[in-house]
Write a protein that holds these residues in place. Structure first.
Motif, PDB file in Angstrom:
ATOM      1  N   GLN A 204       0.844  -1.184   0.000  1.00 27.19           N
ATOM      2  CA  GLN A 204       0.000   0.000   0.000  1.00 27.19           C
ATOM      3  C   GLN A 204       0.889   1.248   0.000  1.00 27.19           C
ATOM      4  OE1 GLN A 204      -3.024  -0.129   3.075  1.00 27.19           O
ATOM      5  NE2 GLN A 204      -2.807  -2.365   3.243  1.00 27.19           N
ATOM      6  N   ARG A 205       0.269   2.395   0.199  1.00 26.64           N
ATOM      7  CA  ARG A 205       1.035   3.630   0.195  1.00 26.64           C
ATOM      8  C   ARG A 205       2.044   3.666   1.337  1.00 26.64           C
ATOM      9  NH1 ARG A 205      -1.262   9.782   1.117  1.00 26.64           N
ATOM     10  NH2 ARG A 205       0.740  10.829   0.870  1.00 26.64           N
ATOM     11  N   PHE A 206       1.625   3.248   2.534  1.00 25.53           N
ATOM     12  CA  PHE A 206       2.507   3.338   3.695  1.00 25.53           C
ATOM     13  C   PHE A 206       2.787   1.992   4.369  1.00 25.53           C
ATOM     14  CE2 PHE A 206       0.745   7.817   3.971  1.00 25.53           C
ATOM     15  CZ  PHE A 206       1.914   8.414   3.537  1.00 25.53           C
ATOM     16  N   PHE A 207       2.125   0.914   3.919  1.00 24.96           N
ATOM     17  CA  PHE A 207       2.268  -0.374   4.589  1.00 24.96           C
ATOM     18  C   PHE A 207       2.375  -1.500   3.568  1.00 24.96           C
ATOM     19  CE2 PHE A 207      -0.304   2.469   7.209  1.00 24.96           C
ATOM     20  CZ  PHE A 207       0.459   2.516   8.375  1.00 24.96           C
ATOM     21  N   THR A 208       3.000  -2.590   3.995  1.00 25.33           N
ATOM     22  CA  THR A 208       3.161  -3.749   3.115  1.00 25.33           C
ATOM     23  C   THR A 208       2.871  -5.029   3.886  1.00 25.33           C
ATOM     24  OG1 THR A 208       4.759  -2.750   1.596  1.00 25.33           O
ATOM     25  CG2 THR A 208       4.836  -5.139   1.829  1.00 25.33           C
ATOM     26  N   ALA A 209       2.106  -5.923   3.253  1.00 29.71           N
ATOM     27  CA  ALA A 209       1.964  -7.298   3.727  1.00 29.71           C
ATOM     28  C   ALA A 209       2.705  -8.167   2.714  1.00 29.71           C
ATOM     29  CB  ALA A 209       0.495  -7.691   3.807  1.00 29.71           C
ATOM     30  N   GLY A 210       3.754  -8.825   3.160  1.00 32.05           N
ATOM     31  CA  GLY A 210       4.595  -9.568   2.232  1.00 32.05           C
ATOM     32  C   GLY A 210       4.899 -10.972   2.713  1.00 32.05           C
ATOM     33  N   ILE A 211       5.249 -11.857   1.760  1.00 35.56           N
ATOM     34  CA  ILE A 211       5.650 -13.227   2.043  1.00 35.56           C
ATOM     35  C   ILE A 211       7.033 -13.450   1.430  1.00 35.56           C
ATOM     36  CG2 ILE A 211       5.080 -15.660   1.755  1.00 35.56           C
ATOM     37  CD1 ILE A 211       2.208 -14.976   1.560  1.00 35.56           C
ATOM     38  N   ILE A 212       7.947 -13.952   2.247  1.00 35.71           N
ATOM     39  CA  ILE A 212       9.341 -14.121   1.843  1.00 35.71           C
ATOM     40  C   ILE A 212       9.708 -15.596   1.908  1.00 35.71           C
ATOM     41  CG2 ILE A 212      11.722 -13.440   2.323  1.00 35.71           C
ATOM     42  CD1 ILE A 212      10.076 -11.102   4.011  1.00 35.71           C
ATOM     43  N   ALA A 213      10.239 -16.125   0.829  1.00 39.80           N
ATOM     44  CA  ALA A 213      10.559 -17.551   0.748  1.00 39.80           C
ATOM     45  C   ALA A 213      11.890 -17.856   1.413  1.00 39.80           C
ATOM     46  CB  ALA A 213      10.601 -17.993  -0.710  1.00 39.80           C
ATOM     47  N   ASP A 214      11.979 -19.048   1.998  1.00 44.36           N
ATOM     48  CA  ASP A 214      13.279 -19.530   2.460  1.00 44.36           C
ATOM     49  C   ASP A 214      14.176 -19.818   1.263  1.00 44.36           C
ATOM     50  OD1 ASP A 214      12.543 -19.298   5.049  1.00 44.36           O
ATOM     51  OD2 ASP A 214      12.562 -21.436   5.526  1.00 44.36           O
ATOM     52  N   GLU A 215      13.579 -20.416   0.225  1.00 50.68           N
ATOM     53  CA  GLU A 215      14.322 -20.721  -0.990  1.00 50.68           C
ATOM     54  C   GLU A 215      13.739 -19.956  -2.176  1.00 50.68           C
ATOM     55  OE1 GLU A 215      14.407 -24.929  -1.476  1.00 50.68           O
ATOM     56  OE2 GLU A 215      15.398 -25.299   0.441  1.00 50.68           O
ATOM     57  N   SER A 216      12.523 -20.340  -2.615  1.00 46.00           N
ATOM     58  CA  SER A 216      11.898 -19.651  -3.737  1.00 46.00           C
ATOM     59  C   SER A 216      10.429 -20.027  -3.812  1.00 46.00           C
ATOM     60  CB  SER A 216      12.593 -20.018  -5.056  1.00 46.00           C
ATOM     61  OG  SER A 216      12.423 -21.407  -5.328  1.00 46.00           O
ATOM     62  N   PHE A 217       9.663 -19.199  -4.534  1.00 44.58           N
ATOM     63  CA  PHE A 217       8.277 -19.494  -4.878  1.00 44.58           C
ATOM     64  C   PHE A 217       8.229 -19.784  -6.374  1.00 44.58           C
ATOM     65  CE2 PHE A 217       7.265 -16.318  -1.316  1.00 44.58           C
ATOM     66  CZ  PHE A 217       7.186 -17.330  -0.380  1.00 44.58           C
ATOM     67  N   GLN A 218       7.419 -20.749  -6.764  1.00 42.93           N
ATOM     68  CA  GLN A 218       7.394 -21.191  -8.153  1.00 42.93           C
ATOM     69  C   GLN A 218       6.013 -21.027  -8.756  1.00 42.93           C
ATOM     70  OE1 GLN A 218       8.636 -25.250  -7.745  1.00 42.93           O
ATOM     71  NE2 GLN A 218      10.693 -24.743  -7.016  1.00 42.93           N
TER      72      GLN A 218
END
Length: 600
Positions: free
Chosen positions: A264-278
């Motif tokens: 968003q403008r001031f906030f983020t909801a994110g997902i971070i992979a240990d290895e990768s997303f396919q």
């Protein structure tokens, strides 16, 4: 009955009486045994060990045939009531369900929403994360599996971390989901694992489908939509996004991804992979008629599920550039710092300067004033050179006017003679413009910094309640096209100061005609553009104009036009017999060739 029989009965009764008197009180008193005690008494040592190792499964009366067919040996996990658990630190509060470890809600504790309510960055009312896996019975939703929650703590580098373990077991194996939240962080760690269940889980990936109706958190909906998009970062280190168009946009990157952010403008909801997303695919659209929703986002991708486990990390927090840099590689790209020719100003100068001043000043209006003064001081040598260049053009204006009278109808000849004059007098026509061009990256960098600076969110100054959005000095009963239905006083002050500066600057230059008037048109155009931009940006430009006006007034007092004229005359004598440079000769030849072609 004879005498002997009677005597025997009396002796037998006496023996029983004596035995009961002397021995009955030493016997243990028999107590009623409960069913629970009976289970404990009858449990074998092996059963006790198994009970300690295997968490208790939710209990229910029965399993229907449909569940058994769909879930197979995992059907027992679908029983029981949902339980909610909470992980919390000084930054965020996360509510997690016992059903598959689904995240039900995320509250950012340091911020408030549009109506001063707790800022909910994610909730099941608007967001859904569905984890599915392939089993021998078919594809199942892992969120349907009800597990037993257990809270604990562990020591980390930053203090005591909270741990939520969701687990369950059957005779065929065990499942566990572990969440961990460290103090002072916006990152939530998740680990999913299975033990045994040979032949049950048949796939090599877990599929995640994430949909979110991004809730409006800011006053200016249009600006929020301009800054809300799906961002992602590839495993090879490339950043990309879906853009900010109101049209429906889709993308399916061929490369595996390192992280995905609903920014968003001031906030983020994110997902971070240990290895990768396919095999990721994205969809983004704008519900134009729904003012409570900024965007509708959806991402689908697969998580490698090797050896019965996977791990990932969530980020739920503010878009602070320096903070995002610490999360993972490239995550700071969730903050738009501008195009490549201005982004370096924000990334390496403005962000760090802002953070430094925050340590000593709490008033952000004062911080903006100090940033203007520091930047203007650093660029003052360029400002001085620009003024001198314009002063030289001003003192040779009589010679230029003579050329115009002599060659006014022949523009090519006029340009040739002007070049000769500039060379002879040692004057460069771009000497006044070049220093200004070198300052342009700082001017344009602010267009990206202030609209994205979460530090200004909710900070008041003078009549502005929030420097991160426009200041409403007057509400209009109608809407002016391209302007809006409000009047921003900071924007008006910026416009007036720019017009005053333009008038003062025209006295120092030789600009005439359209070039002289364009300086008055631009401030009016910016008044329309900036009326709905953050008050902090308009205030910055207002202060910048006033400081520049003061700089040039001081330079004018210090610089004597007669001395500049004397230096020009000295250059005229010095360069009287100076040969043309190769560049000047080529330029003159090109102008002659163009003139010849024009005549033909």
């Amino acid at each position: 009955m004879d005498r002997n029989q009677a005597t025997g009965l009396i002796l037998f009764a006496a023996v029983i009486l004596i035995y009961s008197i002397f021995f009955a009180e030493s016997q243990p008193v028999t107590e009623e045994v409960t069913p629970e005690q009976t289970e404990v008494m009858e449990a074998s040592p092996e059963a006790e060990i198994r009970a300690m190792q295997e968490p208790e499964l939710p209990q229910s009366d029965s399993l229907d045939s449909d569940k058994i067919e769909k879930y197979g040996v995992l059907a027992a996990f679908t029983l029981g009531e949902e339980k909610l658990s909470t992980l919390e630190n000084d930054k965020i509060k996360v509510t997690i369900s016992s059903r598959g470890g689904e995240i039900k809600e995320v509250i950012l504790k340091e911020y408030t929403g549009l109506n001063d309510e707790p800022l909910s960055l994610l909730s099941t009312e608007r967001s859904e994360m569905i984890f599915t896996a392939q089993t021998a019975s078919g594809e199942i939703n892992l969120n349907d599996l009800n597990l037993s929650p257990s809270l604990s703590t562990s020591e980390s580098e930053d203090g005591e971390a909270q741990i939520l373990t969701l687990s369950g077991a059957t005779e065929s194996g065990a499942i566990s989901v572990v969440y961990s939240l460290e103090p002072g962080k916006y990152e939530l760690r998740k680990e999913f694992s299975i033990d045994r269940y040979q032949g049950i889980f048949t796939g090599s990936t877990v599929k995640l489908s994430w949909a979110d109706q991004v809730k409006r958190q800011e006053k200016d909906l249009a600006e929020s939509r301009r800054k809300t998009q799906i961002n992602y970062y590839t495993s090879s280190g490339d950043y990309d996004n879906l853009g900010v168009s109101d049209d429906t946009e889709t993308d399916a990157p061929e490369e595996s991804l390192k992280w995905i952010g609903f920014s968003q403008r001031f906030f983020t909801a994110g997902i971070i992979a240990d290895e990768s997303f396919q095999n990721a695919s994205f969809t983004q659209s704008t519900p134009v008629q729904d003012s409570s929703t900024v965007r509708m986002m959806q991402a689908e991708f697969e998580i490698p599920f090797e050896n019965g486990n996977y791990g990932l990390k969530y980020y739920f927090g503010p878009d602070s550039y320096n903070g995002l840099k610490k999360v993972t590689e490239g995550f700071e790209n969730n903050v738009d710092m501008g195009y490549f020719f201005v982004s370096w100003v924000n990334k390496y100068i403005i962000v760090n300067l802002f953070a430094f001043l925050e340590k000593y000043f709490s008033n952000y209006g004062i911080i903006i004033v100090l940033i203007v003064l520091i930047i203007k001081l650093a660029l003052s040598p360029l400002t001085y050179k620009s003024y001198i260049g314009m002063a030289k053009m001003r003192v040779i204006k009589p010679e230029i006017d003579e050329l115009k009278e002599q060659y006014g109808d022949d523009q090519t000849k006029m340009q040739q003679e002007q070049m000769k004059l500039f060379s002879k007098l040692g004057v460069s026509p771009i000497s006044g413009c070049l220093p200004l061009l070198l300052q342009m990256p700082f001017l344009f960098a602010m267009f990206f910094f202030f609209p994205n600076a979460i530090e200004l969110r909710g900070e008041s100054f003078l009549w502005a309640d929030d420097l991160s959005t426009y200041d409403t000095f007057i509400n209009l009963p109608f809407t002016i096209p391209f302007y809006g239905s409000h009047v921003s006083l900071f924007t008006l002050l910026m416009t007036v100061s720019q017009i005053a500066y333009t008038h003062f600057n025209n006295q120092l230059t030789t600009a005439t005609g359209p070039m002289k008037n364009i300086g008055y048109i631009m401030p009016v155009m910016f008044m329309f553009v900036l009326n709905s931009y953050p008050a902090g940006l308009s205030f910055y430009y207002f202060v910048s104009n006033m400081v520049t006006f003061g700089q040039q007034a001081v330079i004018k007092l210090a610089v004597d036009d007669d001395k500049i004229r004397k230096k020009v005359e000295e250059s005229k004598i010095k360069n009287a017999n100076k040969k043309k440079s190769k560049f000047q000769q080529r330029l003159e030849d090109a102008m002659k060739a163009a003139d010849a072609n024009k005549k033909k």
